[in-house]
Each structure stands twice: as structure tokens, then as C-alpha cells.
Design an enzyme around this catalytic site. Structure first.
Site, PDB file in Angstrom:
ATOM      1  N   HIS A  55       0.882  -1.173   0.000  1.00  0.00           N
ATOM      2  CA  HIS A  55       0.000   0.000   0.000  1.00  0.00           C
ATOM      3  C   HIS A  55       0.919   1.222   0.000  1.00  0.00           C
ATOM      4  O   HIS A  55       2.026   1.156   0.547  1.00  0.00           O
ATOM      5  CB  HIS A  55      -0.834   0.087   1.284  1.00  0.00           C
ATOM      6  CG  HIS A  55      -1.710  -1.078   1.558  1.00  0.00           C
ATOM      7  ND1 HIS A  55      -1.296  -2.192   2.228  1.00  0.00           N
ATOM      8  CD2 HIS A  55      -3.008  -1.279   1.272  1.00  0.00           C
ATOM      9  CE1 HIS A  55      -2.299  -3.044   2.342  1.00  0.00           C
ATOM     10  NE2 HIS A  55      -3.351  -2.523   1.769  1.00  0.00           N
ATOM     11  N   ASP A  58       2.314   1.721   3.406  1.00  0.00           N
ATOM     12  CA  ASP A  58       3.238   0.723   3.970  1.00  0.00           C
ATOM     13  C   ASP A  58       4.662   1.224   3.794  1.00  0.00           C
ATOM     14  O   ASP A  58       5.553   0.905   4.582  1.00  0.00           O
ATOM     15  CB  ASP A  58       3.149  -0.617   3.231  1.00  0.00           C
ATOM     16  CG  ASP A  58       1.807  -1.286   3.391  1.00  0.00           C
ATOM     17  OD1 ASP A  58       1.123  -1.007   4.382  1.00  0.00           O
ATOM     18  OD2 ASP A  58       1.448  -2.089   2.502  1.00  0.00           O
ATOM     19  N   MET A  89       2.658  -5.916  -7.422  1.00  0.00           N
ATOM     20  CA  MET A  89       1.301  -5.403  -7.148  1.00  0.00           C
ATOM     21  C   MET A  89       1.382  -4.223  -6.179  1.00  0.00           C
ATOM     22  O   MET A  89       2.188  -4.217  -5.258  1.00  0.00           O
ATOM     23  CB  MET A  89       0.447  -6.526  -6.531  1.00  0.00           C
ATOM     24  CG  MET A  89      -0.963  -6.137  -6.167  1.00  0.00           C
ATOM     25  SD  MET A  89      -1.132  -5.485  -4.485  1.00  0.00           S
ATOM     26  CE  MET A  89      -1.852  -6.878  -3.628  1.00  0.00           C
ATOM     27  N   GLU A 182     -10.719  -6.895  -4.814  1.00  0.00           N
ATOM     28  CA  GLU A 182     -10.544  -7.947  -3.806  1.00  0.00           C
ATOM     29  C   GLU A 182     -11.753  -7.955  -2.873  1.00  0.00           C
ATOM     30  O   GLU A 182     -11.940  -7.042  -2.070  1.00  0.00           O
ATOM     31  CB  GLU A 182      -9.264  -7.704  -3.000  1.00  0.00           C
ATOM     32  CG  GLU A 182      -9.084  -8.781  -1.929  1.00  0.00           C
ATOM     33  CD  GLU A 182      -7.806  -8.641  -1.136  1.00  0.00           C
ATOM     34  OE1 GLU A 182      -6.891  -7.911  -1.575  1.00  0.00           O
ATOM     35  OE2 GLU A 182      -7.721  -9.248  -0.062  1.00  0.00           O
ATOM     36  N   LYS A 184     -14.484  -9.086   0.138  1.00  0.00           N
ATOM     37  CA  LYS A 184     -14.467  -9.584   1.523  1.00  0.00           C
ATOM     38  C   LYS A 184     -15.875  -9.377   2.084  1.00  0.00           C
ATOM     39  O   LYS A 184     -16.492  -8.344   1.793  1.00  0.00           O
ATOM     40  CB  LYS A 184     -13.437  -8.795   2.340  1.00  0.00           C
ATOM     41  CG  LYS A 184     -13.194  -9.369   3.728  1.00  0.00           C
ATOM     42  CD  LYS A 184     -12.074  -8.626   4.457  1.00  0.00           C
ATOM     43  CE  LYS A 184     -11.790  -9.281   5.795  1.00  0.00           C
ATOM     44  NZ  LYS A 184     -10.800  -8.544   6.593  1.00  0.00           N
ATOM     45  N   GLU A 218      -9.296 -13.896  -2.081  1.00  0.00           N
ATOM     46  CA  GLU A 218      -8.453 -14.282  -0.940  1.00  0.00           C
ATOM     47  C   GLU A 218      -9.089 -15.458  -0.221  1.00  0.00           C
ATOM     48  O   GLU A 218     -10.285 -15.428   0.109  1.00  0.00           O
ATOM     49  CB  GLU A 218      -8.278 -13.098   0.014  1.00  0.00           C
ATOM     50  CG  GLU A 218      -7.485 -13.519   1.259  1.00  0.00           C
ATOM     51  CD  GLU A 218      -7.130 -12.376   2.188  1.00  0.00           C
ATOM     52  OE1 GLU A 218      -6.656 -11.345   1.699  1.00  0.00           O
ATOM     53  OE2 GLU A 218      -7.324 -12.548   3.407  1.00  0.00           O
ATOM     54  N   HIS A 221     -11.073 -14.631   2.945  1.00  0.00           N
ATOM     55  CA  HIS A 221     -12.281 -13.825   2.800  1.00  0.00           C
ATOM     56  C   HIS A 221     -13.473 -14.681   2.374  1.00  0.00           C
ATOM     57  O   HIS A 221     -14.561 -14.583   2.962  1.00  0.00           O
ATOM     58  CB  HIS A 221     -12.050 -12.695   1.792  1.00  0.00           C
ATOM     59  CG  HIS A 221     -11.007 -11.717   2.245  1.00  0.00           C
ATOM     60  ND1 HIS A 221     -10.615 -10.646   1.498  1.00  0.00           N
ATOM     61  CD2 HIS A 221     -10.268 -11.658   3.385  1.00  0.00           C
ATOM     62  CE1 HIS A 221      -9.690  -9.956   2.148  1.00  0.00           C
ATOM     63  NE2 HIS A 221      -9.452 -10.569   3.287  1.00  0.00           N
ATOM     64  N   ASP A 246      -4.722 -14.088  -3.403  1.00  0.00           N
ATOM     65  CA  ASP A 246      -4.235 -13.936  -2.029  1.00  0.00           C
ATOM     66  C   ASP A 246      -4.424 -15.250  -1.278  1.00  0.00           C
ATOM     67  O   ASP A 246      -5.545 -15.745  -1.119  1.00  0.00           O
ATOM     68  CB  ASP A 246      -5.005 -12.821  -1.298  1.00  0.00           C
ATOM     69  CG  ASP A 246      -4.448 -11.438  -1.609  1.00  0.00           C
ATOM     70  OD1 ASP A 246      -3.536 -11.331  -2.456  1.00  0.00           O
ATOM     71  OD2 ASP A 246      -4.920 -10.465  -0.985  1.00  0.00           O
ATOM     72  N   ASP A 256     -11.236 -12.404  11.090  1.00  0.00           N
ATOM     73  CA  ASP A 256     -10.261 -12.445   9.989  1.00  0.00           C
ATOM     74  C   ASP A 256      -8.889 -12.837  10.550  1.00  0.00           C
ATOM     75  O   ASP A 256      -8.192 -12.012  11.120  1.00  0.00           O
ATOM     76  CB  ASP A 256     -10.229 -11.038   9.373  1.00  0.00           C
ATOM     77  CG  ASP A 256      -9.295 -10.919   8.204  1.00  0.00           C
ATOM     78  OD1 ASP A 256      -8.781 -11.952   7.740  1.00  0.00           O
ATOM     79  OD2 ASP A 256      -9.080  -9.789   7.762  1.00  0.00           O
ATOM     80  N   ASP A 258      -6.097 -14.398   8.934  1.00  0.00           N
ATOM     81  CA  ASP A 258      -4.879 -14.219   8.115  1.00  0.00           C
ATOM     82  C   ASP A 258      -3.754 -15.164   8.549  1.00  0.00           C
ATOM     83  O   ASP A 258      -2.604 -14.742   8.751  1.00  0.00           O
ATOM     84  CB  ASP A 258      -4.384 -12.753   8.168  1.00  0.00           C
ATOM     85  CG  ASP A 258      -5.214 -11.836   7.282  1.00  0.00           C
ATOM     86  OD1 ASP A 258      -5.860 -12.315   6.332  1.00  0.00           O
ATOM     87  OD2 ASP A 258      -5.200 -10.616   7.542  1.00  0.00           O
ATOM     88  N   ASP A 288      -1.055 -13.298   1.711  1.00  0.00           N
ATOM     89  CA  ASP A 288      -1.610 -12.161   2.455  1.00  0.00           C
ATOM     90  C   ASP A 288      -1.988 -12.671   3.844  1.00  0.00           C
ATOM     91  O   ASP A 288      -3.144 -12.976   4.128  1.00  0.00           O
ATOM     92  CB  ASP A 288      -2.825 -11.584   1.727  1.00  0.00           C
ATOM     93  CG  ASP A 288      -3.262 -10.289   2.378  1.00  0.00           C
ATOM     94  OD1 ASP A 288      -2.574  -9.837   3.320  1.00  0.00           O
ATOM     95  OD2 ASP A 288      -4.289  -9.719   1.963  1.00  0.00           O
TER      96      ASP A 288
HETATM   97  C1  GLT Z   1      -5.626  -5.912   4.452  1.00  0.00           C
HETATM   98  C2  GLT Z   1      -6.628  -6.926   3.981  1.00  0.00           C
HETATM   99  C3  GLT Z   1      -6.128  -7.680   2.841  1.00  0.00           C
HETATM  100  C4  GLT Z   1      -5.947  -6.864   1.602  1.00  0.00           C
HETATM  101  C5  GLT Z   1      -4.897  -5.852   1.742  1.00  0.00           C
HETATM  102  C6  GLT Z   1      -4.894  -4.986   0.511  1.00  0.00           C
HETATM  103  S1  GLT Z   1      -4.881  -5.009   3.208  1.00  0.00           S
HETATM  104  O1  GLT Z   1      -4.614  -6.553   5.158  1.00  0.00           O
HETATM  105  O2  GLT Z   1      -6.965  -7.809   5.054  1.00  0.00           O
HETATM  106  O3  GLT Z   1      -6.909  -8.787   2.552  1.00  0.00           O
HETATM  107  O4  GLT Z   1      -5.484  -7.720   0.577  1.00  0.00           O
HETATM  108  O5  GLT Z   1      -5.477  -3.752   0.708  1.00  0.00           O
HETATM  109 MN    MN Z   2      -5.948  -9.803   0.813  1.00  0.00          MN
HETATM  110 MN    MN Z   3      -7.483 -10.414   4.352  1.00  0.00          MN
END
Ligand code: GLT
Ligand code: MN
Ligand code: MN
Length: 386
Positions: A55, A58, A89, A182, A184, A218, A221, A246, A256, A258, A288
């Protein structure tokens, strides 16, 4: 060299925000120190990664002066050129600053919507300067808790305006970005617009240049939405829209998480890797995810290695599955029947013929479907006893 050694040609990438995650969560402060982005590049390169994604903020903090921004960029570019790491990206942070508390492209305040587009254009300039080819839009704050507050049809219109404007901007600049939405379903908003991969695929077709816009689905998500991620990726491939992916880990029904890629649900991840590999997906495989809050700085690199290693292990399992005579024999037996009457397309004659045909319903009903056997063989292969 072991089969599980990551190499740049595998196109494994990490967001700066992933290995740089400090462990902060809604209930607790950071457990790890802030990481310099240039150091992340220098740490990931020898592990075999292809590149890092970012980003705008970042790399360059929201409140940095132009001179500070220049200095950070210089140091970061030096790390890229020293290591050969790429930035495939880029994306815009349209969620951290309080101005975006009620959305960026879908804020009900037109000035906030304009500011979001202004910020995204500057961020697109930064990404292009670093060589990014894909530009992602994750609408983390584009959602609602109070449905009385705005009309969801307006939010779709505002989202469309923003993406059309930004795509036109980047074309005008000659950046040649492919854009990705993307999706979610929730978090940080109660409900996020364009909740799943399927929603995004349908929305893309309403844009001015749908051919230039795809998805960045992702694992976590779509799993949060209770969906089968491998099926959703298949639909994106079918639509020619899988521009980026992702990868991470997530338990259904949780916040969430991750998690490290492959930490949970190895069978779904196996079928995800199978879909990607069998269809020769050439885009980046972007982890991600982030290390657990309990990890120290050293354990973060174990997390990064683990994501890539598990992908390569699953890739080897896919090769084994595809070469397994017994498994392939069952699949061939199940699917080797050829085409239905619909495959050649409609004509009045074929329709009449089909309507007049007599089917042996009992025989069709009783055809064996040895799915228990097939799934057990898959499980045994994944558990390493086959
Ligand atoms: C954030 C989110 C991710 C996205 C990122 C891109 S930022 O961490 O949870 O899934 O891919 O903006
Ligand atoms: Mn993501
Ligand atoms: Mn995410």
C-alpha cells in the site's frame, strides 16, 4: 535442491504489511517492533520470494513530508536493485485514516470520495514507479452497519465511478495496470459491499473497461463467508479474471485470522493449488497473511518460509494425485462418458430428438459413484501414506 525450495520463478510474494505486521489486534497492542520495508526485502530475497506488494502508506507514511518520502523511496529502491526483488502489485490504503471511517469510494460525502480518488492516483504513480503491473482495490471500509444511512445502489454507482475514473487515469498515464477487485464479506465493516468473488465478477461487467479489471480473491475472505474457495477461484479462471490471488489460512466462523498458508484445511488448499497448477495460473501467488501475535521477529521468517514450503508440498501432492493410476482410473470412470445432448448446441431437430428419447432412468440412477473410495484415497495421499 529439494523440491520444496522456493525460487523466484514460483512467483511467491508477500505484502509489506504481512511480514511487517506488528501483532496489534483490536484487543491488544503490538507484540513486535516496526519493520523497515527495505529490511523486509532483504530478508525475503534469500528465502526465495519473487517480490513484495505494498500500500502507499506501507512504504511512505501518510504524514511524511516530500523529503522524507524521497529518502524512504531511495532506500527501498536500493534494496530492490541489490536483491532483484520485484513489486508486482500495489494498492492504496483507503481504510486506516479516520477520514475513511464511513468508506472511501462509497463515503456519502462527495469530498471524501474525491479525496479517496486523489489518494489512489498518487498511489498508482508510486506503484508504477516501482514497476507494479497489478493494482488491487480492497474496499475494507466500503460497507455499512446502519442500512438506513445509504442506499446500496448509490454505493455501487460510486464504486463504479471511482474505478472507471482510476482506470482511465492509469491508461492516460500509460501505466498498463491490470486492476483487481478484492472482495471480503465483513470486517472491519459489519457488511462490506461486493462481498464475495462472485459479486465482484458480476460487478466488473458493469464497468467501462471490464476487460482490464479482474479479481484478487483471498482464501480467508471467501472462507469467512462459508464458501468453497477453490470453487470461487475456478469461476474466476472460467471468466478469465484471475489476475492475482491472495493465499492464507482461515477457520470458518472466526474473525479475519490471516493465518499462514495451509495452516488450516489442507484438503481445500490442496484443491486450490490443484486448480491453480492444473490451469497454469501464471500470476503472483501472494501470501496475504501474518505471523501469529505470539511470534517474535525470528518466528516471522519461519512463518514466511512455511507459506511457500506448504504451497510447494501441495504442488508435489497435486503431481502425485495426477499421476496416481488408481485415482485417475476412478475419475476417468466417473467422467469419461462424453458429452450431453446440450454440448453441440441447440437446434429444433436435436431438441425434438431429445424430447422423444427414452431414458433408462433406473440404470442411470444406479450407476456406481465410489466417492467414499475416491475421497479416502485423496486423504491417504495427503496424509503421506500413499
Ligand atoms: C488488508 C486486507 C487484505 C488486503 C490488503 C490490501 S490489506 O490486510 O486484510 O486482505 O489484501 O489492501
Ligand atoms: Mn488480501
Ligand atoms: Mn485479508
Amino acid at each position: 535442491m529439494s523440491n520444496y525450495q522456493p525460487r523466484p520463478e514460483h512467483r511467491f510474494t508477500f505484502g509489506l504489511w504481512t511480514v511487517g505486521n506488528t501483532g496489534r489486534d483490536p484487543f491488544g497492542e503490538a507484540t513486535r517492533a516496526v519493520v523497515n520495508p527495505a529490511d523486509s526485502v532483504r530478508k525475503l530475497a534469500p528465502l526465495g520470494a519473487y517480490g513484495v506488494n505494498l500500500h502507499d502508506n506501507d512504504l511512505i507514511p501518510f504524514d511524511a513530508t516530500p523529503a522524507e518520502g524521497e529518502a524512504i523511496l531511495k532506500e527501498f529502491k536500493q534494496a530492490l536493485s541489490d536483491t532483484g526483488m520485484k513489486v508486482p502489485m500495489a494498492t492504496t490504503n483507503l481504510f486506516s485514516q479516520p477520514i475513511f471511517k464511513d468508506g472511501a469510494f462509497t463515503s456519502s460525502d462527495p469530498k471524501v470520495r474525491s479525496f479517496a480518488i486523489h489518494k489512489a492516483m498518487h498511489s498508482m504513480d508510486l506503484g508504477a514507479e516501482l514497476g507494479a503491473e497489478t493494482y488491487v482495490f480492497w474496499g475494507g471500509r466500503e460497507g455499512s452497519e446502519v442500512d438506513a444511512a445509504k442506499n446500496p445502489l448509490d454505493t455501487l454507482k460510486w464504486m463504479r465511478e471511482a474505478l472507471n475514473f482510476l482506470n482511465a487515469y492509469q491508461m492516460d498515464q500509460g501505466y498498463n495496470y491490470k486492476l483487481c477487485i478484492e472482495p471480503k464479506p465483513n470486517e472491519p465493516r459489519g457488511d462490506i459491499y461486493l462481498a464475495t468473488t462472485g459479486h465482484a465478477l458480476a460487478f466488473i461487467e458493469t464497468l467501462d473497461h471490464p476487460e482490464n479489471v479482474g479479481v484478487n480473491p483471498e482464501f480467508a475472505h471467501d472462507t469467512m463467508a462459508g464458501l468453497n474457495f477453490a470453487h470461487n477461484v475456478a469461476q474466476a479462471i472460467d471468466a478469465g479474471k484471475l489476475f492475482h490471488c491472495d493465499l492464507n489460512g482461515q477457520k470458518p466462523g472466526r474473525f479475519d485470522q490471516d493465518l499462514r498458508f495451509g495452516q488450516e484445511d489442507q484438503k481445500t488448499n490442496f484443491f486450490l493449488v490443484k486448480i491453480l497448477e492444473d490451469n497454469n495460473y501464471q500470476g503472483p501467488k501472494h501470501f496475504d497473511a501474518h505471523a501469529l501475535r505470539t511470534s517474535d521477529a525470528d518466528d516471522v521468517w519461519e512463518f514466511a518460509k512455511g507459506c511457500m514450503r506448504t504451497y510447494l508440498i501441495l504442488k508435489e501432492k497435486v503431481q502425485q494425485f495426477n499421476a496416481d493410476a488408481e485415482i485417475q482410473g476412478i475419475i476417468q470412470e466417473l467422467n469419461g462418458g462424453g458429452d450431453s445432448a446440450a454440448a453441440a448446441g441447440f437446434s429444433k431437430e436435436t431438441a425434438q430428438k431429445l424430447k422423444a428419447e427414452n431414458f433408462d432412468v433406473m440404470a442411470l440412477t444406479n450407476r456406481p459413484l465410489p466417492y467414499e473410495k475416491l475421497d479416502q484415497l485423496t486423504v491417504e495421499l495427503l496424509l503421506g501414506v500413499r
